[in-house]
Design a protein around this motif. Structure first.
Motif, mmCIF file in Angstrom:
data_model
loop_
_atom_site.group_PDB
_atom_site.id
_atom_site.type_symbol
_atom_site.label_atom_id
_atom_site.label_comp_id
_atom_site.label_asym_id
_atom_site.label_seq_id
_atom_site.Cartn_x
_atom_site.Cartn_y
_atom_site.Cartn_z
ATOM 1 N N MET A 127 0.867 -1.183 0.000
ATOM 2 C CA MET A 127 0.000 0.000 0.000
ATOM 3 C C MET A 127 0.897 1.224 0.000
ATOM 4 N N SER A 128 0.823 2.013 -1.061
ATOM 5 C CA SER A 128 1.562 3.258 -0.954
ATOM 6 C C SER A 128 0.596 4.260 -0.361
ATOM 7 N N GLU A 129 1.003 4.838 0.754
ATOM 8 C CA GLU A 129 0.106 5.669 1.553
ATOM 9 C C GLU A 129 -0.596 6.719 0.698
ATOM 10 N N SER A 130 0.140 7.248 -0.298
ATOM 11 C CA SER A 130 -0.397 8.387 -1.031
ATOM 12 C C SER A 130 -1.550 8.004 -1.950
ATOM 13 N N SER A 131 -1.619 6.724 -2.367
ATOM 14 C CA SER A 131 -2.648 6.385 -3.355
ATOM 15 C C SER A 131 -3.986 6.053 -2.709
ATOM 16 N N ILE A 132 -3.978 5.760 -1.426
ATOM 17 C CA ILE A 132 -5.212 5.367 -0.744
ATOM 18 C C ILE A 132 -6.113 6.582 -0.539
ATOM 19 N N CYS A 133 -7.423 6.386 -0.819
ATOM 20 C CA CYS A 133 -8.344 7.499 -0.639
ATOM 21 C C CYS A 133 -9.647 6.958 -0.059
ATOM 22 N N ILE A 134 -10.137 7.572 1.007
ATOM 23 C CA ILE A 134 -11.368 7.123 1.663
ATOM 24 C C ILE A 134 -12.431 8.181 1.433
ATOM 25 N N LYS A 135 -13.583 7.756 0.853
ATOM 26 C CA LYS A 135 -14.626 8.729 0.533
ATOM 27 C C LYS A 135 -15.900 8.406 1.289
ATOM 28 N N GLY A 156 -19.875 9.484 1.978
ATOM 29 C CA GLY A 156 -21.011 10.278 1.486
ATOM 30 C C GLY A 156 -21.820 10.815 2.654
ATOM 31 N N ASN A 157 -23.080 11.160 2.395
ATOM 32 C CA ASN A 157 -23.905 11.780 3.445
ATOM 33 C C ASN A 157 -24.618 10.764 4.328
ATOM 34 N N SER A 158 -24.666 9.495 3.877
ATOM 35 C CA SER A 158 -25.435 8.515 4.640
ATOM 36 C C SER A 158 -24.693 8.154 5.916
ATOM 37 N N PRO A 159 -25.449 7.725 6.942
ATOM 38 C CA PRO A 159 -24.785 7.389 8.211
ATOM 39 C C PRO A 159 -23.855 6.189 8.069
ATOM 40 N N ILE A 160 -24.186 5.283 7.172
ATOM 41 C CA ILE A 160 -23.298 4.129 6.964
ATOM 42 C C ILE A 160 -22.823 4.134 5.514
ATOM 43 N N GLY A 161 -21.812 3.307 5.234
ATOM 44 C CA GLY A 161 -21.304 3.215 3.867
ATOM 45 C C GLY A 161 -20.106 4.125 3.678
ATOM 46 N N VAL A 162 -19.030 3.561 3.142
ATOM 47 C CA VAL A 162 -17.813 4.330 2.878
ATOM 48 C C VAL A 162 -17.122 3.676 1.679
ATOM 49 N N ARG A 163 -16.325 4.450 0.951
ATOM 50 C CA ARG A 163 -15.657 3.914 -0.253
ATOM 51 C C ARG A 163 -14.152 4.067 -0.122
ATOM 52 N N LEU A 164 -13.467 3.009 -0.512
ATOM 53 C CA LEU A 164 -12.003 2.995 -0.455
ATOM 54 C C LEU A 164 -11.478 2.883 -1.880
ATOM 55 N N GLU A 165 -10.586 3.804 -2.245
ATOM 56 C CA GLU A 165 -9.999 3.777 -3.586
ATOM 57 C C GLU A 165 -8.487 3.662 -3.484
ATOM 58 N N GLY A 166 -7.879 3.183 -4.572
ATOM 59 C CA GLY A 166 -6.415 3.182 -4.626
ATOM 60 C C GLY A 166 -5.767 1.980 -3.975
ATOM 61 N N ILE A 167 -6.478 0.854 -3.961
ATOM 62 C CA ILE A 167 -5.880 -0.358 -3.400
ATOM 63 C C ILE A 167 -6.109 -1.479 -4.431
ATOM 64 N N ASP A 168 -5.125 -2.348 -4.611
ATOM 65 C CA ASP A 168 -5.246 -3.425 -5.607
ATOM 66 C C ASP A 168 -5.372 -4.759 -4.883
ATOM 67 N N LEU A 171 -18.743 -1.266 3.200
ATOM 68 C CA LEU A 171 -17.518 -0.737 2.581
ATOM 69 C C LEU A 171 -17.449 -1.148 1.121
ATOM 70 N N ALA A 172 -17.297 -0.150 0.233
ATOM 71 C CA ALA A 172 -17.071 -0.425 -1.192
ATOM 72 C C ALA A 172 -15.591 -0.205 -1.488
ATOM 73 N N ILE A 173 -15.010 -1.098 -2.261
ATOM 74 C CA ILE A 173 -13.626 -0.929 -2.708
ATOM 75 C C ILE A 173 -13.681 -0.851 -4.229
ATOM 76 N N SER A 174 -13.214 0.274 -4.778
ATOM 77 C CA SER A 174 -13.409 0.566 -6.202
ATOM 78 C C SER A 174 -12.425 -0.148 -7.110
ATOM 79 N N ASP A 175 -12.850 -0.305 -8.361
ATOM 80 C CA ASP A 175 -11.965 -0.614 -9.492
ATOM 81 C C ASP A 175 -11.167 -1.902 -9.346
ATOM 82 N N GLN A 176 -11.845 -2.974 -8.995
ATOM 83 C CA GLN A 176 -11.169 -4.271 -8.907
ATOM 84 C C GLN A 176 -11.565 -5.120 -10.111
ATOM 85 N N ASN A 177 -10.745 -6.114 -10.389
ATOM 86 C CA ASN A 177 -11.083 -7.037 -11.472
ATOM 87 C C ASN A 177 -10.518 -8.401 -11.081
ATOM 88 N N LEU A 178 -11.279 -9.108 -10.232
ATOM 89 C CA LEU A 178 -10.750 -10.331 -9.627
ATOM 90 C C LEU A 178 -11.385 -11.551 -10.270
#
Ligand code: OGA
Ligand code: MN
Length: 306
Positions: free
Chosen positions: A1-9, A11-23, A46-53
């Motif tokens: 994990m390169s610290e700089s690429s990780i991004c946590i987003k 939204g407005n809902s009480p639950i749910g969060v998105r993690l980007e920049g991890i393979d 938790l959603a983790i974006s842009d995977q292709n497994l």
């Protein structure tokens, strides 16, 4: 994990969060696994974006989160991978189903009908149905911590310490009533899954927070209450817990990995897409490390002495 690429987003809902920049195809470090678990425990979904497994990589990733449930009966697991299920409206060339067509289309939490309910569920979206540039087939969630906390005090008092019965057949029979083409359960299949009891209010074994544990999909009655009283309370709870302020709606992106905590949430698939708008997901369910310990979650006192 390169610290700089990780991004946590968030939204407005009480639950749910998105993690980007991890393979997730690469072996994960302890810090990455911890981050995923912490996000999951603190945001429940938790959603983790842009995977292709592919299937082996998917199983390898899910196993970081705990032992995987093996589905011995579903026809829709991947050959030689009893832990990996397919949810899909695609068809094989011979017209047969590729995966479960109508999974999860009523509010429920996974395997509450089991003495050892699911801990986390994991879905990986390989195809997301789209119409006019918008995704269809959202998965909706309800925050059962917030629902419990917002209940009137007298309702909390009545259900704290109460136990409810959860029955696999309720969900199955309702799905058929809604038009599902799944074949009815045979008496032998029914006999294999007797109702189980769970506390109506749980205390999460990791976060220590209390949550309401009653899902319209499987919860049938409150132990020791008259049928009328039990039905009235369950109907009220099922309505209350779906207030908009407790809800999170996951809008899928192709490649998303979605993880959720089955204690602190209930969920529901949205069947708003057509037969040629393809939705194709691979799935796994993560068991608790100590299945026997799960039944103690209501009794567990996690308070720290002052
Ligand atoms: C499940 C489920 C919901 C969905 O996989 O347990 O309920 O939106 N899925 O596919
Ligand atoms: Mn489900």
């Amino acid at each position: 994990m390169s610290e700089s690429s990780i991004c946590i987003k968030k939204g407005n809902s009480p639950i749910g969060v998105r993690l980007e920049g991890i393979d997730l195809r690469k072996p994960l470090s302890g810090a990455e696994v911890l981050l995923i678990e912490q996000l999951l425990y603190s945001h429940s979904v938790l959603a983790i974006s842009d995977q292709n497994l592919d299937v082996p990589a998917w199983r390898a990733f899910c196993m970081y989160l705990g032992p995987l449930h093996r589905n011995a009966t579903s026809p829709f697991h991947v050959r030689d991978y009893p832990e990996i299920m397919v949810l899909s409206n695609k068809r094989n060339p011979d017209g047969s189903q590729v995966g479960a067509l109508d999974a999860g289309q009523d509010w429920h939490t996974d395997m509450s009908y089991n003495a050892e309910p699911g801990k986390f569920t994991a879905l990986h979206a390989l195809d997301v149905p789209m119409r006019d540039g918008q995704p269809l087939g959202d998965t909706q969630f309800c925050d059962m911590y917030a629902a419990y906390a917002a209940l009137p005090a007298e309702v909390r008092e009545r259900i704290d310490g109460a136990w409810a019965l959860h029955d696999f057949h309720k969900y199955f029979d309702e799905a058929i009533r809604r038009g599902s083409t799944r074949p009815p359960l045979t008496p032998e299949q029914r006999a294999k899954r007797p109702p189980v009891r769970h506390p109506m209010v749980g205390r999460h074994p990791v976060t220590g927070r209390k949550f309401l544990y009653a899902d319209p999909g499987y919860t049938v009655s409150i132990e020791g209450w008259s049928a009328a009283e039990s039905q009235r309370m369950l109907d009220d709870l099922f309505e209350f817990q779906l207030r908009p302020e407790f809800l999170y709606r996951h809008r899928w992106r192709r490649g998303d990995v979605l993880l959720w905590d089955n204690w602190s949430t209930i969920h529901k698939a949205t069947a708003d897409y057509g037969p040629t708008e393809y939705r194709h997901m691979i799935r796994a369910q993560i068991n608790a490390f100590e299945p026997q310990g799960m039944m103690s979650f209501a009794a567990l006192d996690t308070s720290v002495p002052a």
